[in-house]
Design an enzyme around this catalytic site. Structure first.
Site, mmCIF file in Angstrom:
data_model
loop_
_atom_site.group_PDB
_atom_site.id
_atom_site.type_symbol
_atom_site.label_atom_id
_atom_site.label_comp_id
_atom_site.label_asym_id
_atom_site.label_seq_id
_atom_site.Cartn_x
_atom_site.Cartn_y
_atom_site.Cartn_z
ATOM 1 N N ASP A 14 32.151 35.634 41.819
ATOM 2 C CA ASP A 14 31.859 37.138 41.944
ATOM 3 C C ASP A 14 31.781 38.129 40.831
ATOM 4 O O ASP A 14 31.130 39.053 40.825
ATOM 5 C CB ASP A 14 33.027 37.565 42.840
ATOM 6 C CG ASP A 14 32.862 36.755 44.410
ATOM 7 O OD1 ASP A 14 32.204 37.237 45.354
ATOM 8 O OD2 ASP A 14 33.791 35.894 44.414
ATOM 9 N N ARG A 95 48.486 42.834 38.166
ATOM 10 C CA ARG A 95 47.574 43.878 38.068
ATOM 11 C C ARG A 95 48.011 44.872 37.088
ATOM 12 O O ARG A 95 47.186 45.074 36.229
ATOM 13 C CB ARG A 95 47.627 44.545 39.307
ATOM 14 C CG ARG A 95 47.006 43.406 40.418
ATOM 15 C CD ARG A 95 45.802 42.696 40.202
ATOM 16 N NE ARG A 95 45.614 41.631 41.359
ATOM 17 C CZ ARG A 95 45.179 40.639 40.932
ATOM 18 N NH1 ARG A 95 44.559 40.211 39.808
ATOM 19 N NH2 ARG A 95 44.793 39.721 42.099
ATOM 20 N N ASP A 124 45.179 44.779 45.746
ATOM 21 C CA ASP A 124 44.751 44.828 44.329
ATOM 22 C C ASP A 124 44.123 46.125 43.944
ATOM 23 O O ASP A 124 44.194 46.610 42.933
ATOM 24 C CB ASP A 124 44.134 43.498 44.276
ATOM 25 C CG ASP A 124 45.213 42.476 44.122
ATOM 26 O OD1 ASP A 124 46.506 42.699 43.812
ATOM 27 O OD2 ASP A 124 45.149 41.274 44.517
ATOM 28 N N SER A 175 40.920 32.259 49.263
ATOM 29 C CA SER A 175 40.757 33.093 48.276
ATOM 30 C C SER A 175 42.204 32.818 47.457
ATOM 31 O O SER A 175 43.358 32.989 48.149
ATOM 32 C CB SER A 175 40.621 34.579 49.021
ATOM 33 O OG SER A 175 41.215 35.385 47.812
HETATM 34 N N1 ARG Z 1 49.109 39.255 49.328
HETATM 35 C C1 ARG Z 1 49.358 39.371 47.883
HETATM 36 C C2 ARG Z 1 49.490 40.719 47.487
HETATM 37 O O1 ARG Z 1 48.897 41.559 47.887
HETATM 38 C C3 ARG Z 1 48.423 38.251 47.029
HETATM 39 C C4 ARG Z 1 46.875 38.888 47.155
HETATM 40 C C5 ARG Z 1 46.498 37.918 46.233
HETATM 41 N N2 ARG Z 1 45.023 37.617 46.358
HETATM 42 C C6 ARG Z 1 44.612 36.419 47.040
HETATM 43 N N3 ARG Z 1 43.426 36.038 46.982
HETATM 44 N N4 ARG Z 1 45.539 35.608 47.735
HETATM 45 O O2 ARG Z 1 49.996 40.788 46.342
#
Ligand code: ARG
Length: 401
Positions: A14, A95, A124, A175
């Site tokens: 992506d 992040r 995110d 993911s």
């Molecule tokens: N739900 C978690 C958060 O918001 C992890 C998100 C990460 N992404 C993934 N592709 N699992 O911190």
């Protein structure tokens, strides 16, 4: 001068397509920014070459693994931060460190805009953009998946059409986001929240049902920071890695939850955080003997609030900074050793020692050597219950009217 955009680049399909996609949609030059937060996998050099091969005019790569461990994982450990009581904030804390490097790269290369590969449904995007707004208020944000209609199908077609140096066939239904603090897996089959995760989902942990022999480990802390494992000095990064390996082999730190996203959606996520969960368990047990009762109770509330702020993308906010100061103050005496057994998915503490402990054997013992004067207890209880007793007397009086 042509406008420049820095893109948070993972090396995956992506964000590889996003380089050219953003270029064509905006006419800007794209600078790829790849940050190593201990996610493993390909080398930064491989990722840099791919970014350039996909049309980036520059590639900024940073090994931020120690920075991430020291400045992001350690504060999370000091807070014993578990969002909704379960999630050790794996993605949430990565992040802000990526944001720091994005802003640094934007300054270095004279970019006006920051781009990231998040969708419009998750946390995110919020964490990236709130972070950017805070550290670089003049910078604009753009998310090609959300704002420029870059869907998965279009990404594959784009990559094949332009012959980009990236694989488009490998179909991973999940993911995944990972770093040294843990791994997060979502979507696909897991979206039916009654479906149990299949074995292939896990990577940081072995099945706890078939554990090897129990592994006893001693973790030493100084002022809340892990400094040695089994007497061998380690950096925080080394401590996390070593425990990822040892606790991971025992299946420690598997988490399966439905959590509340900031955008109002409940979502199912599988986490693996063997090192983080072993460290948080050990750290909490050391706090139990070194932090005074009222301070400890209040700290639990602060830690929960801290986890919510960080989850909600407020890493760089004033309240988070104030809570950090409180938490840091509580860690002054959190020094000593915790011995724990890692086995069959559990990390169970079985010994603790500290020169700054508040555990007083004389006060605690029921055997000879007791220094506690039990005659004090009667008066204490009388006064402790006085207020509720007066109130209940009033209840009886009023009810009798
Ligand atoms: N739900 C978690 C958060 O918001 C992890 C998100 C990460 N992404 C993934 N592709 N699992 O911190």
């Amino acid at each position: 001068m042509t406008e420049r955009i820095v893109l948070a680049y993972s090396g995956g399909l992506d964000t590889s397509v996003a380089i050219g996609w953003i270029g064509e949609a905006t006419g800007a030059e794209v600078i790829a920014v790849a940050v190593d937060v201990g996610q493993g996998g390909e080398s930064l050099e491989t990722i840099r070459q791919r970014a350039l091969g996909c049309g980036a005019v520059e590639a900024y790569v940073a090994d931020a693994s120690d920075e991430f461990a020291n400045e992001y994982c350690v504060p999370t450990l000091k807070a014993n931060a578990l969002y909704q009581g379960h999630y050790p904030l794996v993605s949430a804390i990565s992040r802000p460190v990526i944001v720091k490097h994005l802003v640094k790269a934007a300054r270095e290369f004279g970019a006006s805009t920051v781009a990231h590969g998040c969708t419009g449904k998750g946390n995110d995007q919020v964490r990236f953009e709130v972070g950017i707004q805070t550290l670089g208020p003049d910078l604009k944000c753009i998310a090609p998946v959300r704002d420029l209609a870059l869907t998965r199908d279009k990404a594959i077609a784009f990559a094949e059409d332009r012959g980009l140096p990236i694989e488009t066939t490998k179909k991973n239904p999940y993911s995944i986001d990972q770093n040294v603090w843990g791994r997060a897996v979502e979507t696909g089959y897991l979206e039916d929240i009654w479906n149990a995760p299949t074995k292939d989902i896990y990577d940081y942990t072995a099945a706890p049902e078939f554990p090897p022999a129990p592994d006893e480990v001693t973790i030493s802390f100084e002022a809340g920071v892990p400094v040695a494992i089994d007497g061998v000095k380690v950096t925080p990064l080394q401590a996390i890695k070593e425990l990822n390996r040892r606790a991971g082999a025992q299946g420690v730190g598997r988490i399966d939850v439905v959590e509340d996203r900031l955008v109002g959606i409940k979502s199912r996520e599988i986490y693996e955080a063997p090192g983080a969960m072993a460290l948080i368990t050990a750290h909490k047990h050391l706090e139990d003997i070194t932090i005074e009762r009222e301070q400890a109770r209040f700290k639990a509330t602060v830690g929960q609030r801290w986890a919510e702020l960080v989850y909600d993308g407020q890493w760089f906010s004033p309240l988070k900074r104030s809570l950090d100061a409180f938490i840091e103050d509580t860690q002054r005496y959190v020094s000593g050793d915790i011995r724990m057994v890692l086995h069959g998915g559990q990390a169970i503490v079985n010994g603790r020692r500290s020169e700054t402990s508040l555990y007083d054997f004389g006060l605690a013992t029921y055997d000879t050597g007791d220094t506690f004067d039990q005659s004090m207890a009667r008066g204490f209880i009388e006064l402790w219950g006085m207020s509720a007793k007066v109130a209940s007397g009033r209840d009886i009086r009023v009810a009798g009217k």
